[in-house]
Scaffold this motif. Sequence first.
Motif, PDB file in Angstrom:
ATOM      1  N   GLY A  77       0.793  -1.223   0.000  1.00 31.04           N
ATOM      2  CA  GLY A  77       0.000   0.000   0.000  1.00 31.04           C
ATOM      3  C   GLY A  77       0.826   1.273   0.000  1.00 31.04           C
ATOM      4  N   GLN A  78       2.097   1.190  -0.465  1.00 31.95           N
ATOM      5  CA  GLN A  78       2.999   2.331  -0.346  1.00 31.95           C
ATOM      6  C   GLN A  78       3.437   2.942  -1.671  1.00 31.95           C
ATOM      7  OE1 GLN A  78       4.242   3.771   2.873  1.00 31.95           O
ATOM      8  NE2 GLN A  78       2.202   2.857   2.940  1.00 31.95           N
ATOM      9  N   LEU A  79       2.916   2.459  -2.791  1.00 32.22           N
ATOM     10  CA  LEU A  79       3.385   2.977  -4.070  1.00 32.22           C
ATOM     11  C   LEU A  79       3.102   4.465  -4.210  1.00 32.22           C
ATOM     12  CD1 LEU A  79       4.692   2.588  -6.808  1.00 32.22           C
ATOM     13  CD2 LEU A  79       2.464   1.838  -7.709  1.00 32.22           C
ATOM     14  N   SER A  80       1.893   4.891  -3.938  1.00 34.73           N
ATOM     15  CA  SER A  80       1.578   6.316  -4.097  1.00 34.73           C
ATOM     16  C   SER A  80       2.338   7.162  -3.079  1.00 34.73           C
ATOM     17  CB  SER A  80       0.072   6.547  -3.948  1.00 34.73           C
ATOM     18  OG  SER A  80      -0.379   6.164  -2.662  1.00 34.73           O
ATOM     19  N   THR A  81       2.537   6.638  -1.863  1.00 30.27           N
ATOM     20  CA  THR A  81       3.293   7.379  -0.848  1.00 30.27           C
ATOM     21  C   THR A  81       4.723   7.611  -1.303  1.00 30.27           C
ATOM     22  OG1 THR A  81       1.950   6.473   0.947  1.00 30.27           O
ATOM     23  CG2 THR A  81       4.126   7.309   1.532  1.00 30.27           C
ATOM     24  N   VAL A  82       5.362   6.576  -1.841  1.00 31.09           N
ATOM     25  CA  VAL A  82       6.746   6.704  -2.298  1.00 31.09           C
ATOM     26  C   VAL A  82       6.824   7.634  -3.503  1.00 31.09           C
ATOM     27  CG1 VAL A  82       8.683   5.453  -3.313  1.00 31.09           C
ATOM     28  CG2 VAL A  82       7.467   4.491  -1.347  1.00 31.09           C
ATOM     29  N   GLU A  83       5.900   7.501  -4.439  1.00 28.80           N
ATOM     30  CA  GLU A  83       5.907   8.382  -5.614  1.00 28.80           C
ATOM     31  C   GLU A  83       5.719   9.841  -5.207  1.00 28.80           C
ATOM     32  OE1 GLU A  83       4.214   5.387  -9.112  1.00 28.80           O
ATOM     33  OE2 GLU A  83       2.796   6.563  -7.906  1.00 28.80           O
ATOM     34  N   GLU A  84       4.814  10.084  -4.268  1.00 34.92           N
ATOM     35  CA  GLU A  84       4.597  11.452  -3.794  1.00 34.92           C
ATOM     36  C   GLU A  84       5.841  12.004  -3.106  1.00 34.92           C
ATOM     37  OE1 GLU A  84       1.202  11.057  -1.316  1.00 34.92           O
ATOM     38  OE2 GLU A  84      -0.175  10.690  -2.988  1.00 34.92           O
ATOM     39  N   HIS A  85       6.525  11.138  -2.369  1.00 30.98           N
ATOM     40  CA  HIS A  85       7.730  11.601  -1.685  1.00 30.98           C
ATOM     41  C   HIS A  85       8.835  11.948  -2.686  1.00 30.98           C
ATOM     42  CE1 HIS A  85      10.705  12.189   1.400  1.00 30.98           C
ATOM     43  NE2 HIS A  85      11.489  11.293   0.834  1.00 30.98           N
ATOM     44  N   LEU A  86       8.992  11.149  -3.732  1.00 27.18           N
ATOM     45  CA  LEU A  86      10.002  11.471  -4.738  1.00 27.18           C
ATOM     46  C   LEU A  86       9.678  12.794  -5.434  1.00 27.18           C
ATOM     47  CD1 LEU A  86      10.931   8.080  -6.420  1.00 27.18           C
ATOM     48  CD2 LEU A  86      11.999   9.243  -4.502  1.00 27.18           C
ATOM     49  N   ALA A  87       8.396  13.038  -5.679  1.00 25.11           N
ATOM     50  CA  ALA A  87       8.013  14.323  -6.271  1.00 25.11           C
ATOM     51  C   ALA A  87       8.330  15.465  -5.307  1.00 25.11           C
ATOM     52  CB  ALA A  87       6.523  14.309  -6.618  1.00 25.11           C
ATOM     53  N   TRP A  88       8.108  15.234  -4.018  1.00 26.40           N
ATOM     54  CA  TRP A  88       8.423  16.248  -3.003  1.00 26.40           C
ATOM     55  C   TRP A  88       9.923  16.520  -2.973  1.00 26.40           C
ATOM     56  CZ3 TRP A  88      11.327  16.782   1.405  1.00 26.40           C
ATOM     57  CH2 TRP A  88      11.011  17.843   2.256  1.00 26.40           C
ATOM     58  N   LEU A  89      10.753  15.459  -3.093  1.00 27.92           N
ATOM     59  CA  LEU A  89      12.201  15.650  -3.110  1.00 27.92           C
ATOM     60  C   LEU A  89      12.647  16.455  -4.327  1.00 27.92           C
ATOM     61  CD1 LEU A  89      13.751  12.223  -1.989  1.00 27.92           C
ATOM     62  CD2 LEU A  89      13.813  14.400  -0.758  1.00 27.92           C
ATOM     63  N   ARG A  90      12.018  16.213  -5.474  1.00 26.89           N
ATOM     64  CA  ARG A  90      12.356  17.004  -6.665  1.00 26.89           C
ATOM     65  C   ARG A  90      12.107  18.488  -6.418  1.00 26.89           C
ATOM     66  NH1 ARG A  90      13.171  14.850 -11.800  1.00 26.89           N
ATOM     67  NH2 ARG A  90      12.887  12.590 -11.998  1.00 26.89           N
ATOM     68  N   ALA A  91      11.038  18.803  -5.714  1.00 22.67           N
ATOM     69  CA  ALA A  91      10.672  20.199  -5.487  1.00 22.67           C
ATOM     70  C   ALA A  91      11.478  20.840  -4.362  1.00 22.67           C
ATOM     71  CB  ALA A  91       9.174  20.286  -5.172  1.00 22.67           C
ATOM     72  N   ASN A  92      11.829  20.057  -3.340  1.00 22.34           N
ATOM     73  CA  ASN A  92      12.423  20.629  -2.130  1.00 22.34           C
ATOM     74  C   ASN A  92      13.892  20.271  -1.914  1.00 22.34           C
ATOM     75  OD1 ASN A  92       9.994  21.876  -0.484  1.00 22.34           O
ATOM     76  ND2 ASN A  92       9.265  19.961  -1.383  1.00 22.34           N
ATOM     77  N   GLY A  93      14.374  19.271  -2.630  1.00 16.70           N
ATOM     78  CA  GLY A  93      15.769  18.886  -2.489  1.00 16.70           C
ATOM     79  C   GLY A  93      15.996  17.892  -1.375  1.00 16.70           C
ATOM     80  N   SER A  94      17.161  17.262  -1.422  1.00 14.67           N
ATOM     81  CA  SER A  94      17.545  16.306  -0.401  1.00 14.67           C
ATOM     82  C   SER A  94      17.742  17.004   0.938  1.00 14.67           C
ATOM     83  CB  SER A  94      18.846  15.620  -0.795  1.00 14.67           C
ATOM     84  OG  SER A  94      19.921  16.555  -0.749  1.00 14.67           O
ATOM     85  N   ALA A  95      17.899  16.206   1.983  1.00 14.27           N
ATOM     86  CA  ALA A  95      18.189  16.786   3.292  1.00 14.27           C
ATOM     87  C   ALA A  95      19.490  17.574   3.258  1.00 14.27           C
ATOM     88  CB  ALA A  95      18.250  15.683   4.346  1.00 14.27           C
ATOM     89  N   ALA A  96      20.483  17.101   2.493  1.00 12.02           N
ATOM     90  CA  ALA A  96      21.739  17.847   2.369  1.00 12.02           C
ATOM     91  C   ALA A  96      21.504  19.199   1.710  1.00 12.02           C
ATOM     92  CB  ALA A  96      22.752  17.031   1.566  1.00 12.02           C
ATOM     93  N   THR A  97      20.686  19.226   0.670  1.00 11.47           N
ATOM     94  CA  THR A  97      20.360  20.490   0.002  1.00 11.47           C
ATOM     95  C   THR A  97      19.640  21.425   0.950  1.00 11.47           C
ATOM     96  OG1 THR A  97      20.277  19.455  -2.183  1.00 11.47           O
ATOM     97  CG2 THR A  97      19.029  21.490  -1.890  1.00 11.47           C
ATOM     98  N   ARG A  98      18.733  20.884   1.750  1.00 10.73           N
ATOM     99  CA  ARG A  98      18.001  21.719   2.724  1.00 10.73           C
ATOM    100  C   ARG A  98      18.931  22.246   3.812  1.00 10.73           C
ATOM    101  NH1 ARG A  98      13.993  17.432   4.231  1.00 10.73           N
ATOM    102  NH2 ARG A  98      14.753  16.233   2.461  1.00 10.73           N
ATOM    103  N   GLN A  99      19.904  21.430   4.241  1.00  9.59           N
ATOM    104  CA  GLN A  99      20.887  21.919   5.212  1.00  9.59           C
ATOM    105  C   GLN A  99      21.672  23.095   4.633  1.00  9.59           C
ATOM    106  OE1 GLN A  99      23.483  19.874   7.747  1.00  9.59           O
ATOM    107  NE2 GLN A  99      22.416  17.897   7.667  1.00  9.59           N
ATOM    108  N   ARG A 100      22.131  22.948   3.399  1.00  7.03           N
ATOM    109  CA  ARG A 100      22.916  24.018   2.781  1.00  7.03           C
ATOM    110  C   ARG A 100      22.085  25.285   2.620  1.00  7.03           C
ATOM    111  NH1 ARG A 100      25.605  19.598  -1.175  1.00  7.03           N
ATOM    112  NH2 ARG A 100      27.707  19.597  -0.282  1.00  7.03           N
TER     113      ARG A 100
END
Length: 360
Positions: free
Chosen positions: A315-338
């Motif tokens: 039951g996690q396909l849409s959750t994972v896909e949404e998270h990858l889209a969120w990462l594209r928009a917001n960047g990795s944790a390293a990008t957010r730290q910088r």
Amino acid sequence: MTPLWTVGVEQELFLVDPVSRRPVPLAPEVVAQAGDTFDVQRELTPFQIEVATPVCETPGELLDQIRAGREHLAKAAKSAGCLLMASAIPPLGKAGPPPESDDPRYRLMEASHRKLLGGQGVCGCHVHVGVPDADTAITISNAIRPWLPTLLALTVNSPVMDTEDTGYASWRAMIWSRWPGAGAPPHFESAAHYERLVRALIASGALLDKGMVYWDIRPSANHPTVEVRVADLPLTVREVAVFAELVRALAMTAAENPPRDEPVDPVLLRAATWRAARDGIDGRGVDTRTGELVPAHDQAARLVAHTADALRRTGQLSTVEEHLAWLRANGSAATRQRAALRRDSDPRTLVDQLVSWTLD
């Protein structure tokens, strides 16, 4: 035996002083404050603490346990006079050398591996997936090897050390690679092959015991699981949970449809891991099938496509896909730290932001 396809997560976190924002050696006090409600353990240095979930079956249970573990540990840290921080290395360095560990095993590691332990201070995230036997664990290990750089790229969270940008999205991966049992494992013929190699490494003195098999994926030494250890500690609860569900889906896919491809060349795999540590998900990665550079986000999308059937079943396909889209928009944790460090050049402000994100 652990039921098949269960999952558990171990998170290593830093303890920081609320005034200086530097790591503070209060692990014994935090363990005492934490009690036995959660599985809380000391780590390689007294600046670090670990909390593990129980064995979980459903994604909802896992998410709740990850969140509850962090919240419980944050309260224990506050009672001990410090703060809990989810970063794979501390942006502000330690105020002086760390005190020696009073753990007999860690003292032995200090004696046998000399300067390696004293320079540690890195925090990772380890995901355990329940397996029926050792040979299944080896099948899964062989199948996940090519995906290890992508899993690292998705979790990079250690760009700043001693107030300086290291130039790497995961400096933890570079520090950790110094250990003789670290990095991607070889391709194994069988569980017996794995055991023979580990015995040889112990005989050589490179490892003290099976617990020092620090490969990015390994059969667990203490549980009927396969353990994926490649990740930086993800910044937020959501990122930990998504990473764990991707690992579970990879294990399911590997066990049910073992790969028939030729094993990835270890030299190319090492290069791909280095590139993932440098650039993370926001840069380019090495395609371990061809050796070509491709956008790391494309590799992540290929990983999700590869595991889509297993993700649907949990039951996690849409959750994972949404998270990858969120990462594209917001960047990795390293990008957010910088980005946080650019907004305010004071690294103490970055630590404050990391402490806040830890319970986000």
